[in-house]
Enzyme design. Structure first.
Site, PDB file in Angstrom:
ATOM      1  N   VAL A  23     -31.063  22.472  17.758  1.00 31.97           N
ATOM      2  CA  VAL A  23     -30.259  22.406  18.987  1.00 31.97           C
ATOM      3  C   VAL A  23     -30.964  21.516  20.013  1.00 31.97           C
ATOM      4  CG1 VAL A  23     -29.307  23.748  20.912  1.00 31.97           C
ATOM      5  CG2 VAL A  23     -29.244  24.669  18.594  1.00 31.97           C
ATOM      6  N   PRO A  43     -45.006  22.252  20.289  1.00 30.21           N
ATOM      7  CA  PRO A  43     -46.098  21.826  19.401  1.00 30.21           C
ATOM      8  C   PRO A  43     -45.549  21.158  18.146  1.00 30.21           C
ATOM      9  CG  PRO A  43     -46.419  24.089  20.127  1.00 30.21           C
ATOM     10  CD  PRO A  43     -45.072  23.675  20.619  1.00 30.21           C
ATOM     11  N   ASP A 252      16.092  11.357   6.218  1.00 31.12           N
ATOM     12  CA  ASP A 252      17.014  11.735   5.156  1.00 31.12           C
ATOM     13  C   ASP A 252      16.745  13.137   4.634  1.00 31.12           C
ATOM     14  OD1 ASP A 252      15.663   9.011   3.248  1.00 31.12           O
ATOM     15  OD2 ASP A 252      14.822  11.010   3.566  1.00 31.12           O
ATOM     16  N   LYS A 274      23.068  13.033   5.640  1.00 34.16           N
ATOM     17  CA  LYS A 274      24.185  13.962   5.643  1.00 34.16           C
ATOM     18  C   LYS A 274      25.185  13.545   6.704  1.00 34.16           C
ATOM     19  CE  LYS A 274      24.117  18.869   4.848  1.00 34.16           C
ATOM     20  NZ  LYS A 274      23.419  20.053   5.305  1.00 34.16           N
ATOM     21  N   GLY A 305      11.307  10.694   2.709  1.00 31.63           N
ATOM     22  CA  GLY A 305      10.537  11.635   1.905  1.00 31.63           C
ATOM     23  C   GLY A 305       9.550  10.883   1.018  1.00 31.63           C
ATOM     24  N   GLY A 306       8.384  11.468   0.802  1.00 32.33           N
ATOM     25  CA  GLY A 306       7.389  10.835  -0.091  1.00 32.33           C
ATOM     26  C   GLY A 306       6.910   9.514   0.461  1.00 32.33           C
ATOM     27  N   ASP A 307       6.711   8.559  -0.427  1.00 30.19           N
ATOM     28  CA  ASP A 307       6.290   7.222  -0.026  1.00 30.19           C
ATOM     29  C   ASP A 307       7.521   6.317   0.064  1.00 30.19           C
ATOM     30  OD1 ASP A 307       3.884   5.165   0.070  1.00 30.19           O
ATOM     31  OD2 ASP A 307       5.505   4.298  -1.123  1.00 30.19           O
ATOM     32  N   THR A 335       3.173  10.421  -2.520  1.00 29.99           N
ATOM     33  CA  THR A 335       4.457  10.458  -3.210  1.00 29.99           C
ATOM     34  C   THR A 335       4.613  11.806  -3.934  1.00 29.99           C
ATOM     35  OG1 THR A 335       5.842   9.267  -4.785  1.00 29.99           O
ATOM     36  CG2 THR A 335       3.500   9.341  -5.287  1.00 29.99           C
ATOM     37  N   ALA A 336       5.858  12.158  -4.267  1.00 28.39           N
ATOM     38  CA  ALA A 336       6.120  13.474  -4.859  1.00 28.39           C
ATOM     39  C   ALA A 336       5.255  13.725  -6.100  1.00 28.39           C
ATOM     40  CB  ALA A 336       7.599  13.583  -5.223  1.00 28.39           C
ATOM     41  N   MET A 387      13.952  12.274  -9.837  1.00 31.28           N
ATOM     42  CA  MET A 387      15.410  12.384  -9.876  1.00 31.28           C
ATOM     43  C   MET A 387      15.918  12.661 -11.291  1.00 31.28           C
ATOM     44  SD  MET A 387      16.469   9.335  -7.242  1.00 31.28           S
ATOM     45  CE  MET A 387      15.113   8.215  -7.511  1.00 31.28           C
TER      46      MET A 387
HETATM   47  N1  SAH Z   1      10.109   8.248  -2.074  1.00 36.74           N
HETATM   48  C1  SAH Z   1      10.018   9.545  -2.671  1.00 36.74           C
HETATM   49  C2  SAH Z   1      10.937   9.695  -3.853  1.00 36.74           C
HETATM   50  C3  SAH Z   1      12.361   9.580  -3.521  1.00 36.74           C
HETATM   51  S1  SAH Z   1      13.407   9.837  -4.919  1.00 36.74           S
HETATM   52  C4  SAH Z   1       8.561   9.854  -3.055  1.00 36.74           C
HETATM   53  O1  SAH Z   1       7.729   8.977  -2.997  1.00 36.74           O
HETATM   54  O2  SAH Z   1       8.297  11.003  -3.407  1.00 36.74           O
HETATM   55  C5  SAH Z   1      13.781  11.532  -4.759  1.00 36.74           C
HETATM   56  C6  SAH Z   1      13.113  12.334  -5.843  1.00 36.74           C
HETATM   57  O3  SAH Z   1      11.745  12.550  -5.529  1.00 36.74           O
HETATM   58  C7  SAH Z   1      13.669  13.728  -5.997  1.00 36.74           C
HETATM   59  O4  SAH Z   1      14.850  13.721  -6.759  1.00 36.74           O
HETATM   60  C8  SAH Z   1      12.545  14.420  -6.709  1.00 36.74           C
HETATM   61  O5  SAH Z   1      12.507  14.079  -8.059  1.00 36.74           O
HETATM   62  C9  SAH Z   1      11.336  13.783  -6.057  1.00 36.74           C
HETATM   63  N2  SAH Z   1      10.812  14.609  -4.956  1.00 36.74           N
HETATM   64  C10 SAH Z   1      10.716  14.283  -3.669  1.00 36.74           C
HETATM   65  N3  SAH Z   1      10.131  15.273  -2.962  1.00 36.74           N
HETATM   66  C11 SAH Z   1       9.858  16.258  -3.819  1.00 36.74           C
HETATM   67  C12 SAH Z   1       9.265  17.559  -3.710  1.00 36.74           C
HETATM   68  N4  SAH Z   1       8.811  18.034  -2.538  1.00 36.74           N
HETATM   69  N5  SAH Z   1       9.157  18.292  -4.831  1.00 36.74           N
HETATM   70  C13 SAH Z   1       9.566  17.843  -6.010  1.00 36.74           C
HETATM   71  N6  SAH Z   1      10.141  16.634  -6.174  1.00 36.74           N
HETATM   72  C14 SAH Z   1      10.285  15.847  -5.094  1.00 36.74           C
END
Ligand code: SAH
Length: 479
Positions: A23, A43, A252, A274, A305-307, A335-336, A387
């Site tokens: 410390v 010391p 999305d 949607k 979602g994901g990358d 990515t997923a 997918m």
């Molecule tokens: N860009 C996204 C993929 C988009 S395509 C990525 O990098 O993850 C959409 C598909 O991604 C879904 O149909 C499913 O197969 C997969 N996916 C996305 N999020 C998911 C999750 N939390 N759990 C399982 N599959 C997922």
């Protein structure tokens, strides 16, 4: 408030530290960083002092301090962990008019040594007013992760423009607005990504646009940001920063609510996954909407979602932006496949099971799968299918028809990384039946290959993940 938060200028002042402990070393280090002349009394010094001893402004006195050592001392730190020494330090230091802090002994403290996030020249000091120091330390760690290490350099870099900006924009609120745009916009982004020259010229360009003391800029930007598979903990720092800066967000279906909750509260939200009557917006319409909003001067967050570049049509969106001269930046994400692999305990490669891995989509037009079977059926390979749920039976059947072993392990991960995640394991011949029985829904990802065998050994506690998830959300709100 029990304490007044201030930052003291102690350049060239005399600081005394009593003790050779870890410390004590930390106190010495901070005082040296702040430009003080430091004497440490003990010391014996611990190893933590080794890197400090070369500093000319540090003097080591290998004994306990006496009253005369306190003459002219501005601050005395006690860190000897010895009651008698602490008491003597307090008495002598007070007699000499010094400010005193003895580690963990409140009755000998004029002030608190806070937990510090150091992004010099930005300094964040945190205290729990002596009540729960561990909370202050945990909070410090959280803040550390939220502020990029180069933020201090950014502050210095921008500080160099202060006079120039003040001269050019004399209207106070315009100037503040200009600063906010710089700090929260492309200039800082360029600087933080390592392009100092680019940041420099962009800032000058923006200053050139200033006429008669007012800023004219009104062109927006698009941030194409990957939100990852669902767990907000998996967002990148950059994603979070842009999420908290945007004026409008287009998101999305796959973006989880937990993640949407982290978008700036007053940003407009548009769900492009949607529309009324369950229609989804066409790709061209989404791109056009982004262009229109950016042209209105808005900071548009396109949250995917994901990358964004993994089966995400991010490339197409960027092509449209680029054709319309809209500036943009792209933030990658988990990515997923990665999320499902880690949270499902199924490594995609493993020395004993798989040396390669391919990502495919089984979202064939009109139900027909157009896949390169020869490439997919290579031995020691993992296949991850995006997918693929609606074509699961066809997919697994065709694997077997093209020569795969019906007993080849396969798994489905539904809602990967989210608190409600489910993992179903089986093989090519029974996966579809098991998925139906468990009523597996979208979003789900399929992993095919020997690595699936490892799941029983590597799966980990989903509930725990839920907890850390909640904690992190609370911390985000707290901040
Ligand atoms: N860009 C996204 C993929 C988009 S395509 C990525 O990098 O993850 C959409 C598909 O991604 C879904 O149909 C499913 O197969 C997969 N996916 C996305 N999020 C998911 C999750 N939390 N759990 C399982 N599959 C997922």
């Amino acid at each position: 408030m029990d304490f007044l938060p201030i930052f003291l200028n102690i350049k060239n002042n005399k600081i005394l530290v009593d003790g050779g402990t870890m410390v004590a070393a930390r106190r010495v280090q901070r005082a040296l960083q702040a430009g003080a002349n430091v004497s440490v009394f003990d010391p014996e010094l611990s190893d933590e002092f080794l890197p400090l001893l070369d500093d000319d402004r540090l003097t080591h006195v290998a004994r306990v301090p006496v009253a005369s050592d306190y003459i002219g001392v501005k601050i005395a730190f006690g860190a000897s962990e010895n009651d008698g020494r602490d008491a003597a330090l307090f008495k002598n230091a007070k007699a000499a008019g010094a400010l005193v802090n003895v580690a963990d002994v409140a009755k000998y403290c004029d002030f608190i040594a806070p937990s510090v996030v150091d992004r010099d020249p930005l300094i964040i000091a945190i205290t729990s007013s002596g009540k729960t120091p561990v909370i202050a330390r945990i909070l410090r760690a959280r803040i550390e992760t939220l502020i990029p290490p180069s933020y201090g350099h950014l502050a210095s870099f921008l500080g160099g423009f202060r006079d120039k900006i003040a001269k050019k924009i004399n209207n106070l609120s315009s100037r503040r607005h200009f600063w906010e745009n710089i700090i929260e916009g492309e200039v800082s982004d360029r600087f933080l990504s390592g392009d100092e020259n680019g940041a420099h010229s962009l800032l000058n360009e923006k200053l050139d646009l200033v006429k008669n003391g007012n800023t004219l800029e009104k062109i927006g930007e698009v941030y194409l940001v990957g939100a990852g598979p669902g767990d907000p903990d998996l967002l990148t720092f950059r994603a979070l920063r842009l999420m908290q800066r945007c004026d409008v967000v287009l998101y999305d279906r796959l973006v989880s609510d937990d993640i949407l909750n982290l978008v700036r509260r007053d940003a407009e939200r548009i769900n492009v996954g949607k529309l009324p009557k369950n229609h989804t917006m066409q790709q061209e319409d989404i791109s056009q909407l982004m262009i229109d909003l950016a042209k209105q001067g808005k900071r548009v967050l396109r949250l995917k979602g994901g990358d964004p570049f993994m089966f995400g049509r991010g490339g197409e969106e960027i092509q449209m932006l680029s054709a319309n001269n809209i500036s943009f930046q792209i933030v990658p994400a988990i990515t997923a496949a990665m999320g499902a692999s880690a949270y499902g305990g199924i490594p995609l490669t493993h020395r004993d099971h798989a040396q390669s891995c391919v990502f495919i989509t089984a979202h064939g037009k009109d139900g027909a799968l157009e896949l390169d079977w020869k490439a997919l059926l290579r031995p020691s390979q993992t296949v991850v299918v995006y997918m693929g749920l609606s074509n699961l039976k066809k997919l697994t059947d065709e694997f077997v028809e093209h020569g795969a072993d019906p007993k080849l392990p396969a798994a489905i991960i539904e809602n990967a990384t989210r608190p409600e995640q489910r993992v179903i394991t089986g093989n090519l011949s029974d996966l579809n039946k098991k998925a139906k029985a468990a009523n597996i829904k979208s979003p789900s990802i399929i992993i095919i290959g020997d690595v699936v065998k490892l799941h029983s050994q590597l799966k980990w506690n989903v509930e725990k993940k839920g907890d850390s998830h909640k904690m992190s959300l609370q911390a985000q709100k707290l901040l």
